[in-house]
Design a protein around this motif. Structure first.
Motif, PDB file in Angstrom:
ATOM      1  N   ALA A  82      40.682  44.485  39.230  1.00  0.00           N
ATOM      2  CA  ALA A  82      41.157  45.873  39.240  1.00  0.00           C
ATOM      3  C   ALA A  82      41.843  46.175  37.916  1.00  0.00           C
ATOM      4  N   LEU A  84      43.682  49.399  35.442  1.00  0.00           N
ATOM      5  CA  LEU A  84      44.363  50.701  35.525  1.00  0.00           C
ATOM      6  C   LEU A  84      44.074  51.466  34.240  1.00  0.00           C
ATOM      7  N   VAL A 112      42.382  53.613  39.456  1.00  0.00           N
ATOM      8  CA  VAL A 112      42.044  52.193  39.570  1.00  0.00           C
ATOM      9  C   VAL A 112      40.531  52.054  39.480  1.00  0.00           C
ATOM     10  N   SER A 127      35.748  53.378  41.834  1.00  0.00           N
ATOM     11  CA  SER A 127      36.962  53.908  41.206  1.00  0.00           C
ATOM     12  C   SER A 127      37.673  54.831  42.184  1.00  0.00           C
ATOM     13  N   CYS A 151      46.341  53.026  46.097  1.00  0.00           N
ATOM     14  CA  CYS A 151      45.010  53.565  45.862  1.00  0.00           C
ATOM     15  C   CYS A 151      44.043  52.933  46.878  1.00  0.00           C
ATOM     16  N   VAL A 165      50.326  50.230  43.225  1.00  0.00           N
ATOM     17  CA  VAL A 165      50.730  50.327  41.821  1.00  0.00           C
ATOM     18  C   VAL A 165      52.220  50.700  41.792  1.00  0.00           C
TER      19      VAL A 165
END
Length: 518
Positions: A82, A84, A112, A127, A151, A165
């Motif tokens: 993953a 960012l 993400v 995504s 997310c 996050v």
């Protein structure tokens, strides 16, 4: 003829009310002139928030990896990566000029990009964009702002990932939630000992407050926060101005008294005042933060009667009742009582000329037998305020610079002695005074090395808390923590009319990519 008269009468009866109404409207003053409000605060903090929030952008590209023990057929244990790609901080400030209030909400948006490799057919890429709910920012500025975004990603309907996050944005400048003052116990200096108590005027005399309030005061700090810019497109005439792209964080605060509000018929003036800006970021392109300490945080500008409110970190300590003893060299021990009724302070003029004053309400001296002795002040008691001081750890405070108060006492044998209590009183007050704010010497903004997923099917590729790997994902790439430091050696302290002004610069750190020089 009679018919004409009757018709004229009828017409007059119809027109008379209209004439009365029209005359009234023409002669009346406007019934209502709209008034706009803005707070007259004691303390204003300014932070170049665009630079601070902009640091988030440096965290883009951070990458986390783990194995996901899905136990499925097509994608049994995918290697999950993953990353960012972007961050932003939506914010909204509403200035209500009808009430004089400021309300602010803030949120964080991120994205993400997730890849699931080692699956049967292909590497799966999905995504998601996500945003936190709005957080209400309530003044005064103090605690870090904590965002926690989750997310949700659907990996081709084979499995779902809830990716957290967590981001913490520290505060560069903080203000205590309250100002607490505690007077010291009996203070002894050579032949002099004094005991200081908080007092009040009960309508006929000055009396000490009852314990524990005779030694302790706690003043809550109230205020608000807003994001604004020097140039805005809002229309203050409507009474409401909304700003959504403010790059300067302004925190306004009041303490030791109810919040004061001024009114004006000029909406532009109210809008300018309620935002609390000065020219700091115009004057110095390297400035990162500023503090405006107004004279009302120190003391009221004047006191005209015993019932007038005493406020300010120093003025609010008064009235002070001092009981003391003084050992006459090779003689008697005298007892004395002094009531300091008020302390006032102002910074008038241009250039500014600070003024501080003490008032004495009563004083008396007795010998050891209780006999009153004649006494008078050796000159007018006086006091002064030093410029604010910033410590190496960033604490900002104001202290008394000097306090002169001495009694000339005539003894029973005809000789005289002087009791100098100014230095002891000054020391006691300065020790009791709280810090006004703290400027963090440095800040670090970054993402954690590991994140707990709340799901044991994840297995981090590197050890996390306590050496654990199950239930975690680990950071495997991307930028490290971002640091911001304040160069206290370049702090500017000045004294415009009515306030102390402190400007702070960011410490310049040379780099080669991109190349910067200091």
């Amino acid at each position: 003829m009679g018919s004409l008269v009757r018709n004229l009468r009828t017409l007059w009866v119809i027109l008379l009310p209209l004439v009365i109404i029209l005359t009234s409207l023409l002669s009346e003053e406007p019934a209502f002139s709209q008034q706009f409000k803005y707070p007259k605060d004691d303390l204003i903090i300014l932070v170049r928030a665009g630079g601070l929030l902009g640091l988030l952008d440096h965290l883009r590209g951070t990458r986390y990896e783990a194995l996901y023990h899905n136990n499925g057929t097509l994608c049994a244990t995918p290697h999950v990566t993953a990353s960012l790609p972007a961050f932003s901080v939506p914010r909204h400030t509403r200035f209500d000029l009808r009430q004089g209030t400021t309300n602010t909400t803030i949120s964080m948006a991120t994205g993400v990009n997730l890849e699931a490799a080692h699956c049967f057919f292909k590497t799966i890429k999905v995504s998601a964009g996500c945003v936190t709910s709005d957080i209400n920012l309530v003044g005064p500025v103090g605690q870090p702002i904590f965002f926690f975004t989750i997310c949700y990603l659907n990996v081709d309907n084979w499995f779902f990932v809830e990716f957290p996050v967590p981001v913490t944005i520290p505060q560069l400048v903080s203000v205590p939630k309250d100002f607490s003052v505690k007077l010291p116990k009996t203070l002894t200096r050579g032949d002099l000992s004094i005991d200081i108590s908080f007092g009040k005027y009960d309508g006929s005399k000055w009396v000490k407050l009852k314990p524990p309030y005779d030694k302790n005061k706690i003043w809550p700090v109230s205020g608000d926060l807003g994001f604004t810019n020097y140039v805005t497109s809002g229309n203050p005439a409507s009474g409401i101005v909304d700003e959504t792209r403010g790059s300067i964080l302004v925190a306004k605060a009041s303490a030791t008294h109810p919040r004061f509000f001024n009114t004006t018929a000029n909406p532009t003036e109210a809008y300018s005042k309620i935002r609390g800006l000065n020219s700091i970021f115009f004057d110095d392109p390297y400035a990162i933060a500023g503090i405006r300490i107004f004279e009302t945080l120190i003391a009221p500008p004047s006191i005209s009667s015993p019932s007038d409110p005493r406020y300010g970190l120093i003025g609010g300590l008064f009235p002070l009742i001092v009981d003391g003893k003084f050992k006459v060299p090779r003689g008697d021990t005298l007892t004395f009582n002094v009531v300091f009724g008020s302390f006032t302070f102002s910074i008038p003029g241009s250039p500014a000329n600070p003024r501080a004053a003490l008032s004495i309400e009563s004083f008396s001296v007795e010998d050891s037998s209780g006999k009153p002795l004649a006494a008078s002040w050796a000159g007018t008691p006086s006091a002064s305020i030093n410029l604010p001081r910033v410590t190496a750890t960033g604490d900002v405070g104001v202290k008394l610079g000097g306090l002169t108060a001495a009694l000339n006492v005539k003894l029973s044998d005809g000789s005289s002695v002087r009791i100098s209590l100014g230095a002891a009183l000054r020391s006691a007050i300065n020790v009791a005074l709280p810090k006004i704010a703290n400027v963090a010497p440095s800040l670090t903004l970054g993402l954690p090395n590991c994140m707990e997923m709340g799901d044991d099917r994840f297995e981090a590729l590197a050890p996390c808390a306590g050496g654990k790997t199950r239930g975690f994902v680990a950071k495997t790439g991307g930028p490290g923590p971002i640091n911001l430091s304040v160069d206290f050696s370049k702090t500017s302290i000045s004294m415009p009319t009515g306030e102390f002004r402190l400007d702070f610069e960011e410490k310049c750190v040379p780099s080669t990519n991109p190349r910067t020089e200091c």
